[in-house]
Write a protein that holds these residues in place. Structure first.
Motif, short mmCIF file in Angstrom:
data_model
loop_
_atom_site.label_atom_id
_atom_site.label_comp_id
_atom_site.label_asym_id
_atom_site.label_seq_id
_atom_site.Cartn_x
_atom_site.Cartn_y
_atom_site.Cartn_z
N GLU A 82 0.80 -1.23 0.00
CA GLU A 82 0.00 0.00 0.00
C GLU A 82 0.83 1.28 0.00
OE1 GLU A 82 -2.42 -0.30 3.49
OE2 GLU A 82 -3.71 -1.85 2.64
N LYS A 83 2.01 1.26 0.61
CA LYS A 83 2.73 2.52 0.89
C LYS A 83 3.99 2.76 0.06
CE LYS A 83 -0.03 3.04 4.52
NZ LYS A 83 -1.03 4.04 4.65
N THR A 84 4.55 1.72 -0.54
CA THR A 84 5.82 1.89 -1.26
C THR A 84 5.76 3.02 -2.28
OG1 THR A 84 6.45 -0.41 -0.91
CG2 THR A 84 7.54 0.75 -2.71
N SER A 85 4.69 3.09 -3.04
CA SER A 85 4.59 4.12 -4.08
C SER A 85 4.38 5.52 -3.48
CB SER A 85 3.44 3.79 -5.04
OG SER A 85 2.20 3.82 -4.35
N LEU A 86 4.00 5.60 -2.23
CA LEU A 86 3.76 6.90 -1.59
C LEU A 86 5.01 7.51 -0.97
CD1 LEU A 86 0.42 6.06 0.28
CD2 LEU A 86 0.69 7.18 -1.95
N ILE A 87 6.03 6.68 -0.76
CA ILE A 87 7.23 7.17 -0.08
C ILE A 87 8.28 7.55 -1.10
CG2 ILE A 87 9.08 6.58 1.53
CD1 ILE A 87 7.13 4.66 2.88
N ASN A 88 8.62 8.81 -1.10
CA ASN A 88 9.69 9.31 -1.95
C ASN A 88 11.00 9.12 -1.17
OD1 ASN A 88 11.63 10.90 -3.22
ND2 ASN A 88 10.15 12.43 -3.85
N PRO A 89 11.92 8.28 -1.67
CA PRO A 89 13.13 7.98 -0.91
C PRO A 89 14.00 9.20 -0.62
CG PRO A 89 13.07 6.74 -2.98
CD PRO A 89 11.84 7.58 -2.92
N THR A 90 13.84 10.27 -1.38
CA THR A 90 14.66 11.47 -1.14
C THR A 90 13.90 12.58 -0.42
OG1 THR A 90 14.07 12.36 -3.31
CG2 THR A 90 16.07 11.01 -3.18
N ASP A 91 12.60 12.38 -0.22
CA ASP A 91 11.81 13.46 0.39
C ASP A 91 10.80 12.90 1.38
OD1 ASP A 91 10.69 15.94 0.96
OD2 ASP A 91 9.37 15.92 -0.80
N TYR A 92 11.30 12.34 2.47
CA TYR A 92 10.40 11.93 3.54
C TYR A 92 10.99 12.39 4.87
CZ TYR A 92 13.32 7.87 4.73
OH TYR A 92 14.34 7.04 5.12
N SER A 93 10.12 12.54 5.85
CA SER A 93 10.57 12.98 7.16
C SER A 93 9.64 12.39 8.23
CB SER A 93 10.57 14.51 7.25
OG SER A 93 9.26 15.01 7.04
N VAL A 94 10.06 12.52 9.46
CA VAL A 94 9.29 12.01 10.59
C VAL A 94 9.07 13.17 11.56
CG1 VAL A 94 9.25 10.34 12.48
CG2 VAL A 94 10.39 9.77 10.33
N VAL A 95 7.81 13.35 11.98
CA VAL A 95 7.48 14.42 12.93
C VAL A 95 6.59 13.88 14.04
CG1 VAL A 95 7.67 16.27 11.21
CG2 VAL A 95 5.46 15.21 11.63
N PRO A 96 6.70 14.46 15.21
CA PRO A 96 5.75 14.10 16.27
C PRO A 96 4.33 14.47 15.83
CG PRO A 96 7.62 15.27 17.20
CD PRO A 96 7.73 15.39 15.70
N TYR A 97 3.38 13.66 16.18
CA TYR A 97 1.98 13.84 15.78
C TYR A 97 1.50 15.26 16.07
CZ TYR A 97 -3.07 13.02 15.50
OH TYR A 97 -4.40 13.09 15.18
N ASN A 98 1.77 15.76 17.27
CA ASN A 98 1.24 17.05 17.69
C ASN A 98 1.88 18.24 16.98
OD1 ASN A 98 -0.54 15.79 19.48
ND2 ASN A 98 1.02 15.72 21.08
N GLU A 99 2.99 18.01 16.27
CA GLU A 99 3.64 19.10 15.55
C GLU A 99 3.12 19.24 14.11
OE1 GLU A 99 7.90 19.00 15.74
OE2 GLU A 99 7.87 18.90 17.93
N TYR A 100 2.48 18.20 13.60
CA TYR A 100 1.98 18.26 12.23
C TYR A 100 0.61 18.93 12.23
CZ TYR A 100 0.56 16.92 7.54
OH TYR A 100 0.15 16.95 6.23
#
Length: 150
Positions: A82-100
């Protein structure tokens, strides 16, 4: 005396902030390593479970460790599909839920939830316990989303 109380309160606040930031960085690093292992390095379910997933102790062990790893493996196959096509290997990041601040799934508790973003859109949500991933998959019932545990 009031001066010392104020200094003590400020010091405690700063210490708590440093601890939370440190924990956030650790959890973000775990998610980044998880994403690399699952989507780009194609590691096994056992490797993922051993290195990133938190298994809650079960008193009535209906399922063995191998059974639980197999369940994780099935969820990994599902998210890869489901997710492979959604993840850009050069443009992804991780943020805490409350900061998004954008549109996102709604969870009852969000203190230890992180969002994997790609192109600034949520792709996956991660729930943490003890610096390990408690869940990386969820279902939505009505307006609320619930994490699936392993």
């Amino acid at each position: 005396m009031k001066k010392y109380k104020l200094i003590l309160i400020i010091a405690m606040f700063l210490l708590k902030t440093v601890v939370v930031e440190s924990q956030n960085k650790t959890n973000e690093m775990v998610v980044n390593n998880f994403v690399k292992s699952v989507f780009f390095e194609k590691k096994t379910a056992k490797f993922i479970a051993d290195n990133y997933v938190y298994f809650e102790p079960i008193n009535n062990a209906r399922y063995s460790s191998e059974d639980r790893i197999e369940i994780v493996g099935k969820h990994l196959k599902k998210i890869k599909k489901e997710k492979t096509s959604l993840i850009n290997p050069t443009d992804y990041s991780v943020v805490p839920y409350n900061e998004y601040k954008g549109a996102k799934a709604v969870f009852k508790t969000t203190n230890n939830v992180f969002i994997l973003l790609s192109k600034n859109n949520p792709v996956m949500y991660f729930s943490f316990i003890n610096d390990r991933i408690f869940s990386f998959d969820y279902i939505t019932k009505g307006d609320e989303s619930l994490f699936i545990t392993y």
